[in-house]
Motif scaffolding. Structure first.
Motif, PDB file in Angstrom:
ATOM      1  N   VAL A 188       0.850  -1.190   0.000  1.00 15.26           N
ATOM      2  CA  VAL A 188       0.000   0.000   0.000  1.00 15.26           C
ATOM      3  C   VAL A 188       0.886   1.241   0.000  1.00 15.26           C
ATOM      4  CG1 VAL A 188      -1.788   1.304   1.205  1.00 15.26           C
ATOM      5  CG2 VAL A 188      -1.836  -1.203   1.238  1.00 15.26           C
TER       6      VAL A 188
ATOM      7  N   LEU B 216     -10.591   4.836   4.193  1.00 16.95           N
ATOM      8  CA  LEU B 216     -10.828   4.674   5.631  1.00 16.95           C
ATOM      9  C   LEU B 216     -10.632   5.996   6.375  1.00 16.95           C
ATOM     10  CD1 LEU B 216      -8.990   1.274   6.197  1.00 16.95           C
ATOM     11  CD2 LEU B 216     -11.445   1.663   5.905  1.00 16.95           C
TER      12      LEU B 216
ATOM     13  N   HIS C 105      -5.502  -1.592  -3.609  1.00 13.94           N
ATOM     14  CA  HIS C 105      -5.379  -1.610  -2.150  1.00 13.94           C
ATOM     15  C   HIS C 105      -5.303  -0.185  -1.598  1.00 13.94           C
ATOM     16  CE1 HIS C 105      -4.987  -5.914  -2.134  1.00 13.94           C
ATOM     17  NE2 HIS C 105      -3.927  -5.880  -2.913  1.00 13.94           N
ATOM     18  N   CYS C 106      -4.659   0.714  -2.353  1.00 16.26           N
ATOM     19  CA  CYS C 106      -4.589   2.110  -1.925  1.00 16.26           C
ATOM     20  C   CYS C 106      -5.982   2.726  -1.877  1.00 16.26           C
ATOM     21  CB  CYS C 106      -3.706   2.909  -2.882  1.00 16.26           C
ATOM     22  SG  CYS C 106      -1.966   2.433  -2.873  1.00 16.26           S
TER      23      CYS C 106
ATOM     24  N   THR D 239      -7.695   1.511   1.280  1.00 17.03           N
ATOM     25  CA  THR D 239      -7.058   2.038   2.492  1.00 17.03           C
ATOM     26  C   THR D 239      -7.310   3.533   2.658  1.00 17.03           C
ATOM     27  OG1 THR D 239      -5.314   0.371   2.302  1.00 17.03           O
ATOM     28  CG2 THR D 239      -4.876   2.258   3.718  1.00 17.03           C
ATOM     29  N   HIS D 240      -7.220   4.284   1.567  1.00 13.04           N
ATOM     30  CA  HIS D 240      -7.354   5.735   1.652  1.00 13.04           C
ATOM     31  C   HIS D 240      -8.795   6.182   1.860  1.00 13.04           C
ATOM     32  CE1 HIS D 240      -3.337   6.118  -0.753  1.00 13.04           C
ATOM     33  NE2 HIS D 240      -3.187   5.599   0.447  1.00 13.04           N
TER      34      HIS D 240
ATOM     35  N   THR E 169       1.309   5.445   0.262  1.00 15.65           N
ATOM     36  CA  THR E 169       0.640   6.596   0.862  1.00 15.65           C
ATOM     37  C   THR E 169       0.072   7.463  -0.263  1.00 15.65           C
ATOM     38  OG1 THR E 169       2.597   8.011   0.835  1.00 15.65           O
ATOM     39  CG2 THR E 169       2.312   6.564   2.747  1.00 15.65           C
TER      40      THR E 169
END
Length: 212
Positions: free
Chosen positions: A39, A212, A205-206, A209-210, A41
């Motif tokens: 993942v 959230l 996946h980013c 995750t982002h 940033t």
């Protein structure tokens, strides 16, 4: 793999030698190692994309903004983009299931311009009597025999080269090959100086995750 070799041995004993091997415990099978997804940033994603341009950049932004898989992205058809409802229909996704995902607002203008450009390619193809329409799954091609020549069924990301369909022998325009984006994304990651083993799939996946 080890499990494939194990299955081949079982088949040999049971069907070639006609011998039953008895109860087999789970310890005899190779364990599948679970790996954590890579993942990036948000800043890292922007750094990677700063080294991309053109169609690969548009596709990467769409995958990152919608969470779709690479294969799902290249198989998008014009009819799957719903600009009014801000949704994208993913057809024949994992498990052969259809689903909907987000259509990023910030990409709409870029995708409209892209569709205008490929519409010109579509019209040139439509005027060529020697070309077949785009590929449709068998059930659809039988139900809608002329759909392959309709604009709504065209690929959102068509290849710029014509090719012979190995299934039918007909010359048609396929969608872009996944390696086009994969290679350019790997090059961009390398140029960005990011040490993570990121791939196009990392963008999916980013996305999750982002959010959230």
């Amino acid at each position: 793999t080890q499990n494939q070799a194990f299955a081949a041995l079982l088949f040999f004993f049971r069907y070639a030698l006609k011998k039953e091997v008895g109860q087999i415990g789970p310890s005899l099978k190779a364990d599948r190692k679970k790996r954590l997804p890579v993942v990036l940033t948000q800043n890292e994603v922007m750094r990677v994309m700063s080294f991309m341009s053109g169609l690969p950049l548009l596709m990467a932004r769409l995958i990152y903004g919608s969470g779709m898989r690479l294969q799902e992205c290249i198989r998008l058809r014009v009819k799957d983009l719903d600009f009014e409802r801000s949704t994208i229909v993913i057809r024949f996704g994992k498990g052969e299931k259809d689903r909907q995902t987000l259509f990023p607002e910030r990409l709409k203008d870029d995708l409209r311009r892209h569709l205008e450009q490929i519409r010109n390619v579509f019209e040139e193809d439509a005027a060529n009597p020697h070309l077949s329409g785009v590929y449709l799954p068998n059930a659809l091609s039988r139900k809608y025999p002329g759909a392959g020549r309709e604009w709504s069924w065209q690929w959102v990301f068509p290849s710029m080269k014509l090719s012979v369909d190995p299934r039918t022998g007909k010359v048609r325009r396929h969608h872009v090959h996944p390696s086009n984006l994969q290679q350019r994304f790997r090059t961009a990651v390398k140029k960005s100086g990011i040490e993570k083993p990121a791939s196009v799939h990392s963008l999916r996946h980013c996305f999750a995750t982002h959010l959230l």
